[in-house]
Design a protein around this motif. Structure first.
Motif, PDB file in Angstrom:
ATOM      1  N   ASP A  81      56.023  44.950  48.369  1.00 42.10           N
ATOM      2  CA  ASP A  81      56.942  44.990  47.209  1.00 42.10           C
ATOM      3  C   ASP A  81      58.391  44.820  47.640  1.00 42.10           C
ATOM      4  N   HIS A  82      59.227  44.446  46.675  1.00 42.90           N
ATOM      5  CA  HIS A  82      60.658  44.293  46.963  1.00 42.90           C
ATOM      6  C   HIS A  82      61.540  45.130  46.024  1.00 42.90           C
ATOM      7  N   HIS A  83      60.949  46.170  45.406  1.00 40.47           N
ATOM      8  CA  HIS A  83      61.774  47.105  44.623  1.00 40.47           C
ATOM      9  C   HIS A  83      62.171  48.277  45.524  1.00 40.47           C
ATOM     10  N   LEU A  84      63.273  48.918  45.163  1.00 41.22           N
ATOM     11  CA  LEU A  84      63.774  50.024  46.000  1.00 41.22           C
ATOM     12  C   LEU A  84      62.841  51.238  45.962  1.00 41.22           C
ATOM     13  N   GLY A 112      56.344  35.916  36.670  1.00 39.60           N
ATOM     14  CA  GLY A 112      55.937  34.862  37.597  1.00 39.60           C
ATOM     15  C   GLY A 112      55.720  35.393  38.999  1.00 39.60           C
ATOM     16  N   ASP A 113      56.548  36.359  39.397  1.00 39.27           N
ATOM     17  CA  ASP A 113      56.427  36.888  40.756  1.00 39.27           C
ATOM     18  C   ASP A 113      55.184  37.763  40.894  1.00 39.27           C
ATOM     19  N   ALA A 114      54.932  38.589  39.886  1.00 33.43           N
ATOM     20  CA  ALA A 114      53.757  39.470  39.933  1.00 33.43           C
ATOM     21  C   ALA A 114      52.481  38.624  39.973  1.00 33.43           C
ATOM     22  N   THR A 134      60.613  31.910  40.022  1.00 26.95           N
ATOM     23  CA  THR A 134      60.978  32.695  38.826  1.00 26.95           C
ATOM     24  C   THR A 134      61.884  33.869  39.194  1.00 26.95           C
ATOM     25  N   ASP A 135      61.661  34.509  40.344  1.00 31.05           N
ATOM     26  CA  ASP A 135      62.491  35.678  40.689  1.00 31.05           C
ATOM     27  C   ASP A 135      63.882  35.287  41.201  1.00 31.05           C
ATOM     28  N   THR A 136      64.132  33.984  41.362  1.00 27.66           N
ATOM     29  CA  THR A 136      65.472  33.545  41.763  1.00 27.66           C
ATOM     30  C   THR A 136      66.085  32.622  40.707  1.00 27.66           C
ATOM     31  N   SER A 176      61.812  37.854  46.309  1.00 29.58           N
ATOM     32  CA  SER A 176      60.583  37.918  45.508  1.00 29.58           C
ATOM     33  C   SER A 176      59.458  38.506  46.350  1.00 29.58           C
ATOM     34  N   THR A 177      58.519  39.160  45.666  1.00 37.15           N
ATOM     35  CA  THR A 177      57.332  39.641  46.368  1.00 37.15           C
ATOM     36  C   THR A 177      56.528  38.447  46.867  1.00 37.15           C
ATOM     37  N   SER A 178      56.594  37.338  46.137  1.00 41.52           N
ATOM     38  CA  SER A 178      55.853  36.147  46.556  1.00 41.52           C
ATOM     39  C   SER A 178      56.332  35.650  47.925  1.00 41.52           C
ATOM     40  N   LEU A 204      51.008  44.827  44.396  1.00 39.70           N
ATOM     41  CA  LEU A 204      52.082  43.863  44.616  1.00 39.70           C
ATOM     42  C   LEU A 204      53.148  43.936  43.529  1.00 39.70           C
ATOM     43  N   ASP A 205      54.401  43.867  43.950  1.00 43.20           N
ATOM     44  CA  ASP A 205      55.550  43.718  43.052  1.00 43.20           C
ATOM     45  C   ASP A 205      55.800  44.936  42.157  1.00 43.20           C
ATOM     46  N   PHE A 206      55.373  46.126  42.586  1.00 41.21           N
ATOM     47  CA  PHE A 206      55.804  47.343  41.889  1.00 41.21           C
ATOM     48  C   PHE A 206      55.893  48.486  42.890  1.00 41.21           C
TER      49      PHE A 206
HETATM   50 MN    MN Z   1      59.399  40.562  41.680  1.00 44.66          MN
END
Ligand code: MN
Ligand code: 5GP
Length: 348
Positions: free
Chosen positions: A127-130, A37-39, A179-181, A147-149, A101-103
């Motif tokens: 993005d929000h990954h480390l 959902g976030d992607a 979705t990411d929460t 979330s990236t959103s 986005l999101d990766f």
């Molecule tokens: Mn995400």
């Protein structure tokens, strides 16, 4: 009283983004494989805004979005690279700006990585990954944002572009935040999230309908697989605070499994008191197992996935894979349980 959304990017980045977007005509937006959902939400939301600004913008996903997201009215406008590799490659080559986005790593886009590597366009990573490794002209990485959103919204806000959000774009962004929460039930204590939600709802998001579509709509096969997995395939390791669910290729076939049917199954065992880590293994091929993990508290499932299952992710939600049989993957997991790795063992 908390009523102001603070800037998330500095003035220099705002200026660079304005310049990049201003001169771009053809824009590609892409996200990770097995888009969630976030992607999809962050990509479709940003795409809608760029189109409203008069850009030629296209979302390219490495593979098919899941069924729970097919309710998006314009989901068919997405170019799925695994189905249309030539179109995806051409659009990427012709693009003068690419949003990732999101990766955080090109390995997360599977075969579509080749097209991205060859592209000559400027790249903006949001993005929000480390620890992002994607080479980009502008990198906006905020692992503390759920979330990236939400992050895309914050960036649009800093660029004063949120007025371009239509009800459709706002709904996309909301979907990713939700979705990411887990419908704002984890990673959801940042008050700014609710300022964003208030704005999105005021722009026409029917948040109750989004919840119904995403979390409260199941195919028959999904209901049956989840019931079967919970009643027959759930194993608890109480001394390790850990749960395991496995589904073999044969079982998936028997239940006429479709992509998305096992989504959220991994969360179920965490509702049992004392279970702080949950592992789900799905045998997608005879010699390929997809692994999903979730935890409560500070047990880092991303470390487990990185170290033992060739993957990664977030502290409480991560995934990986096993190139071998399901029995082998389970044996590896049991070794870790016996070795005291779960849940608070040797986790340096
Ligand atoms: Mn995400
Ligand atoms: P899920 O269990 O929902 O498939 O994935 C949860 C999270 O784990 C994703 O948001 C992503 O960050 C991460 N993840 C899942 N699968 C993989 C994988 O194969 N490799 C890496 N690096 N991360 C993954």
């Amino acid at each position: 009283m908390y009523n102001t959304l603070l800037p998330i990017i500095d003035k220099e980045t705002v200026a660079r983004l304005h310049a990049l977007i201003g001169r771009a005509e053809k824009i590609v937006i892409t996200c990770h494989v097995s888009p969630d959902g976030d992607a999809i939400g962050s990509s479709m939301g940003l795409c809608q805004v760029l189109k409203a600004m008069g850009k030629q913008a296209t979302v390219i996903t490495p593979d098919m979005p899941p069924r729970q997201l097919q309710f998006f009215p314009n989901i068919k406008s997405i170019v799925v690279a695994s189905c249309h590799p030539h179109t995806a490659r051409r659009l990427t080559a012709e693009a003068d700006l690419i949003f990732c986005l999101d990766f955080n790593d090109l390995r997360r886009v599977d075969k579509f990585a080749d097209a991205l590597k060859q592209a000559t366009a400027d790249v903006v990573l949001i993005d929000h990954h480390l620890d992002p490794t994607v080479k980009a002209t502008v990198t906006i990485s905020h692992p503390e944002i759920s979330s990236t959103s939400a992050l895309v919204y914050r960036v649009l806000h800093d660029l004063t572009l949120t007025d371009f959000l239509s009800p459709l774009g706002a709904t996309a962004i909301y979907t990713g935040m939700m979705t990411d929460t887990g419908n704002f039930s984890y990673n959801s204590l940042d008050p700014s999230l609710y300022l964003i939600v208030a704005d999105l709802v005021s722009r026409g998001v029917d948040k109750d309908a989004v919840y119904r579509e995403v979390f409260n709509t199941s195919s028959l096969s999904r209901v049956r697989i989840q019931g079967y997995a919970a009643s027959r395939k759930l194993e608890l390791f109480p001394e390790a605070g850990t749960a395991l669910i496995t589904l073999s290729r044969r079982e998936l076939d028997e239940f006429e499994y479709e992509k998305g049917d096992t989504e959220t199954l991994v969360n179920l065992p965490l509702s049992i008191p004392g279970i702080v880590c949950s592992v789900f293994m799905r045998q997608d091929e005879d010699d390929y197992v997809k692994i999903s993990t979730r935890s409560k508290g500070d047990f880092p499932v991303n470390k487990v996935c990185e170290r033992y299952f060739g993957g990664g992710g977030h502290l409480n939600a991560a995934g990986g894979e096993w190139n071998g049989t399901l029995d082998e993957a389970v044996a590896r997991f049991l070794e870790l349980v016996k070795g005291g790795y779960f849940p608070w063992g040797n986790k340096e």
